[in-house]
Design an enzyme around this catalytic site. Structure first.
Site, PDB file in Angstrom:
ATOM      1  N   LYS A   1       0.936   4.141  -2.895  1.00 56.52           N
ATOM      2  CA  LYS A   1       0.497   5.498  -2.575  1.00 56.52           C
ATOM      3  C   LYS A   1       1.583   6.537  -2.825  1.00 56.52           C
ATOM      4  CE  LYS A   1      -3.790   4.981  -1.446  1.00 56.52           C
ATOM      5  NZ  LYS A   1      -4.809   5.510  -2.391  1.00 56.52           N
TER       6      LYS A   1
ATOM      7  N   TYR B   1       0.829  -1.208   0.000  1.00 57.71           N
ATOM      8  CA  TYR B   1       0.000   0.000   0.000  1.00 57.71           C
ATOM      9  C   TYR B   1       0.864   1.259   0.000  1.00 57.71           C
ATOM     10  CZ  TYR B   1      -3.822   3.076   1.614  1.00 57.71           C
ATOM     11  OH  TYR B   1      -4.753   4.083   1.742  1.00 57.71           O
TER      12      TYR B   1
END
Length: 303
Positions: A168, A164
């Site tokens: 991001k 993640y």
């Protein structure tokens, strides 16, 4: 919000808008006059399954409030279909809010390829596909606003979120480059790193804090960044709980060695404290500014 932030005749795509942050964004854009394409595959927070009802419910909310909206149920990895849906329904596209996301949290040593790949496909490839499909239309009309959803997990790291965090922070790299490429065509590109109480963060945030981190406390920033009133580009903003702050890179002034004589690992060790000293730190805005100290060092030792 000032009356200058309005979206009459503007068309906005919000991905992952069937709930949480995306729903709040879509409702606020519609409240300010935008025609909104509410995209949501309707899958789980881990990227499994699909359900059209999520996007349909938000569209119904917008229409009941007197707004204009169209539901889209495609995956963001089929971004061309989402953009075509906007063009078919409303004839144009002005704003893209890349909000869709999933979580596959695991420590790195327990993570398998599917956990890595699916997070990458939804966050990075999905945002790329939607934005790439919209980009020619934004260029042709010499107007556009694009917002990417980054995360503090990408900026600062977070245990169990290597996939993640990678995705991001990658989106912020995309933000910076598209901001440079889009500026001449009046396409402004920014990123947010939001903290909101949504189904993706439920259980990760203490309940008493979760209840106060309403998604609606993120959306005013997104709507402003999507407006004609906003002239900011390449920015990264942390936002949540009624607070907004701009984040920027910081770099020490560093240490320069003689490029002709060279230097050794022992030289690095001897100067390590100075290399890591942030007194008087620089805040480069672009690649040119980032080279300032290096070029000064080359000139210092020039023949």
């Amino acid at each position: 919000m000032s009356e200058s932030v309005q979206f009459q005749d503007k068309v906005v795509i919000v991905t992952g808008a069937g709930g949480g942050l995306g729903r709040a964004h879509a409702l606020l854009f519609a409240k300010h006059g935008a025609k909104v394409v509410v995209n949501d595959l309707g899958g789980s927070t881990q990227g499994e399954g699909a359900n059209a009802s999520a996007a349909d419910r938000v569209v119904a909310e917008i229409r009941e409030a007197g707004g204009i909206a169209e539901a889209n149920h495609d995956s963001v990895t089929d971004g061309d279909k989402i953009v075509q849906n906007a063009l078919d329904a409303f004839g144009r596209i002005d704003v893209v809010v890349n909000n869709a996301g999933i979580l596959r949290d695991k420590t790195f040593h327990k993570m398998d390829d599917s956990d890595w790949d699916l997070v990458y496909r939804v966050h990075v490839e999905g945002a790329y596909k939607v934005t790439r499909a919209a980009w020619p239309h934004l260029r042709e009309q010499a107007y556009g606003r694009v917002i990417f959803t980054a995360s503090t997990s990408g900026i600062y790291g977070n245990f169990g979120q290597s996939n993640y965090g990678m995705a991001k922070l990658g989106l912020y790299g995309l933000t910076r480059t598209l901001a440079l490429e889009g500026r001449k065509n009046n396409i402004l590109v920014n990123a947010i790193a939001p903290t909101g109480g949504t189904r993706m963060t439920e259980g990760l945030i203490p309940p008493q804090v979760f209840e106060r981190l309403k998604p609606e406390l993120v959306s005013p920033l997104v709507v402003y960044l999507g407006s004609e009133a906003c002239q900011e580009t390449s920015g990264l903003f942390e936002v949540g709980g009624g607070w907004i702050g701009k984040t920027r890179w910081e770099r020490s002034l560093g240490v320069g060695f003689d490029p002709e004589a060279g230097f050794s690992p022992d030289d690095v060790a001897a100067h390590w404290q100075q290399i890591c000293d942030f007194d008087g730190a620089a805040h480069p805005k672009d690649n040119i500014e980032a080279l300032k100290e290096m070029m000064a060092n080359l000139q210092k030792y020039s023949l």
